[in-house]
Design an enzyme around this catalytic site. Structure first.
Site, PDB file in Angstrom:
ATOM      1  N   HIS A  64     -58.026  52.400 -58.771  1.00 42.67           N
ATOM      2  CA  HIS A  64     -57.530  52.646 -60.136  1.00 42.67           C
ATOM      3  C   HIS A  64     -58.567  52.219 -61.180  1.00 42.67           C
ATOM      4  O   HIS A  64     -58.818  52.931 -62.150  1.00 42.67           O
ATOM      5  CB  HIS A  64     -56.257  51.830 -60.402  1.00 42.67           C
ATOM      6  CG  HIS A  64     -55.109  52.143 -59.511  1.00 42.67           C
ATOM      7  ND1 HIS A  64     -54.588  51.223 -58.607  1.00 42.67           N
ATOM      8  CD2 HIS A  64     -54.354  53.260 -59.362  1.00 42.67           C
ATOM      9  CE1 HIS A  64     -53.565  51.763 -57.975  1.00 42.67           C
ATOM     10  NE2 HIS A  64     -53.399  52.999 -58.399  1.00 42.67           N
TER      11      HIS A  64
ATOM     12  N   LYS B  87     -58.934  60.188 -53.158  1.00 40.28           N
ATOM     13  CA  LYS B  87     -58.225  59.676 -51.985  1.00 40.28           C
ATOM     14  C   LYS B  87     -57.027  60.572 -51.673  1.00 40.28           C
ATOM     15  O   LYS B  87     -56.803  60.938 -50.521  1.00 40.28           O
ATOM     16  CB  LYS B  87     -57.741  58.244 -52.222  1.00 40.28           C
ATOM     17  CG  LYS B  87     -56.779  57.762 -51.141  1.00 40.28           C
ATOM     18  CD  LYS B  87     -56.477  56.290 -51.264  1.00 40.28           C
ATOM     19  CE  LYS B  87     -55.524  55.965 -52.399  1.00 40.28           C
ATOM     20  NZ  LYS B  87     -54.133  56.394 -52.156  1.00 40.28           N
TER      21      LYS B  87
ATOM     22  N   MET C  59     -49.136  54.263 -60.368  1.00 35.64           N
ATOM     23  CA  MET C  59     -47.836  53.662 -60.062  1.00 35.64           C
ATOM     24  C   MET C  59     -47.972  52.133 -60.068  1.00 35.64           C
ATOM     25  O   MET C  59     -47.128  51.421 -59.529  1.00 35.64           O
ATOM     26  CB  MET C  59     -47.314  54.162 -58.711  1.00 35.64           C
ATOM     27  CG  MET C  59     -47.165  55.694 -58.668  1.00 35.64           C
ATOM     28  SD  MET C  59     -45.816  56.299 -57.637  1.00 35.64           S
ATOM     29  CE  MET C  59     -46.326  55.729 -56.023  1.00 35.64           C
ATOM     30  N   GLY C  60     -49.037  51.645 -60.707  1.00 33.36           N
ATOM     31  CA  GLY C  60     -49.225  50.206 -60.821  1.00 33.36           C
ATOM     32  C   GLY C  60     -49.735  49.562 -59.540  1.00 33.36           C
ATOM     33  O   GLY C  60     -50.204  50.251 -58.638  1.00 33.36           O
TER      34      GLY C  60
ATOM     35  N   HIS D  14     -55.604  48.512 -58.000  1.00 29.04           N
ATOM     36  CA  HIS D  14     -56.724  48.059 -57.155  1.00 29.04           C
ATOM     37  C   HIS D  14     -58.013  48.693 -57.677  1.00 29.04           C
ATOM     38  O   HIS D  14     -57.982  49.447 -58.673  1.00 29.04           O
ATOM     39  CB  HIS D  14     -56.463  48.419 -55.689  1.00 29.04           C
ATOM     40  CG  HIS D  14     -56.125  49.865 -55.465  1.00 29.04           C
ATOM     41  ND1 HIS D  14     -57.035  50.878 -55.690  1.00 29.04           N
ATOM     42  CD2 HIS D  14     -54.973  50.468 -55.063  1.00 29.04           C
ATOM     43  CE1 HIS D  14     -56.469  52.042 -55.417  1.00 29.04           C
ATOM     44  NE2 HIS D  14     -55.200  51.836 -55.045  1.00 29.04           N
TER      45      HIS D  14
END
Lengths: 262, 262
Positions: free
Chosen positions: B37, B149, B30-31, B34
């Site tokens: 990702h 996570k 979802m952009g 961090h």
């Protein structure tokens, strides 16, 4: 013609066919094939280099009091018919092969799944969607053919495929009818001789409704009344679930008219 | 690196990449990227010949009172990070591009979608499944990477893919943590300095629960009590939604232990 019963084998075969550049056509059926199915298979045979017919009586689309157990089956005859039509693969999985014991996923096209047939068969269309999506993922067809007899099903599958971006072309094909007008269906086998004869009232009513509309009758309620009268004059008919022609499901009446015009 | 915003363009590109024999890896995000990702993107870069990162804040997975509008976004920074990691395509569609005005289909992994996080976010996981299935159909990856996570999400996506026979390999990747143990998350941005500091209690509690189990404590209720005590001594923590480790979602505690043992 090759018979495949395992999901993994079918999927690997299909992926490999795709890699080879084959154009895959799928005709998904519950077996007990009739001329309606065969018309889809012929259409697929004309348009595709590889034709796969699935035969799977999908338990998910039957309600608890429906005819899952007595749904007519005749695999031997189905295989012979498919062979005659030069079908490349029959995919015929067991229910346990399609649904693990802990299978737990559902695909649902909302709203349209609760009207018309969906009102009387509340889990039916979700069961259809879930099975069809699985078949599309396993068989990976470029084109998949469905009969316009089950018009609500066709609309729902088209919507599912568009909403979920499934890369397949869903093609609807005209109803195939018996000589006296009854739409062909594996379930016609259930009808007694009297019921079978009375069932022609369905087509007669569609025709007469179309006629009324062509003659300028714009009051749908009046047409419905006419039709209900004819229905209830027919001894085998106990009740009418629905007779309607509203968006989002294109009216069967309109459809009939467009057929007549072609 | 190529930016694609249209569904049709992305799907055509992916089908053509597949035909060329490329191995496609997808990292769906979802952009507001961090290191969590980025660890997925690195893994994809190592294993695949083409890596596609999708950036799409999926409205379907946000409840009516959730943070859809204020979810953090920084596309410019995301693109720069992706470029540095040598990502081949960014797929960044508008919500209207993903969901037609009459979009109406839902994909649901039942039961697991109503426990734990699902109990407090009743529409969340169906929204995730629907969007992820669309992305898998549009991008057609061979492998798709998800962080551990969101462990319940990972389990649900794996189940959906298995149940629906989606031909993709779902790979779970370890949690990436800040130096003080807090799991990286775009939403950590919402925390005030005090809350940010207090948030480390989550990881501390997981560690201490794992420690207790290693030391022979078999009474999960006792461990839960200990942990609740620690939680409620932490000023920023108002309530605990759940702390559990039961099948079918593999326990985070067990998971933590297995991480420690590796």
């Amino acid at each position: 013609m090759q018979l495949i019963e395992k999901v993994t084998e079918m999927q690997e075969e299909s992926i490999s066919l795709r890699k080879k550049g084959e154009k895959i056509g799928l005709v998904a059926t519950m077996g007990y094939l009739h001329d309606g199915h065969l018309s889809l298979m012929r259409k697929a045979r004309e348009a595709c280099t590889m034709v796969i017919t699935s035969i799977f009586v999908n338990p998910l689309q039957f309600g608890p009091n429906e005819d899952l157990d007595r749904y007519p089956r005749d695999l031997k005859r189905d295989f012979e018919l498919a062979k005659k039509l030069d079908i490349d693969y029959i995919f015929n999985p067991d229910p346990g092969e399609m649904y693990d014991r802990d299978f737990n996923t559902s695909v649902s096209v909302k709203s349209i799944n609760k009207i018309m047939c969906g009102k009387y068969r509340p889990i039916h269309f979700d069961g259809v969607c879930t099975a069809v999506l699985k078949l599309l993922n396993i068989i990976q067809p470029h084109v998949s053919y469905f009969g316009e007899k089950d018009y609500q099903q066709l609309v729902i599958i088209k919507k599912m495929v568009r909403d979920l971006n499934v890369p397949v072309d869903i093609v609807g094909c005209p109803v195939v009818r018996e000589k006296d007008g009854l739409a062909m269906s594996s379930r016609n086998k259930y009808l007694s001789p009297v019921e079978r004869k009375d069932a022609t009232v369905l087509y007669m009513c569609l025709k007469s409704a179309a006629e009324s509309i062509k003659n300028g009758q714009k009051n749908l309620e009046k047409i419905k009344e006419q039709i209900k009268e004819t229905f209830f004059r027919t001894p085998s008919i106990e009740d009418v679930d629905y007779f309607r022609g509203l968006e989002p499901v294109k009216s069967r009446i309109e459809y009939f008219i467009s057929q007549q015009q072609n």
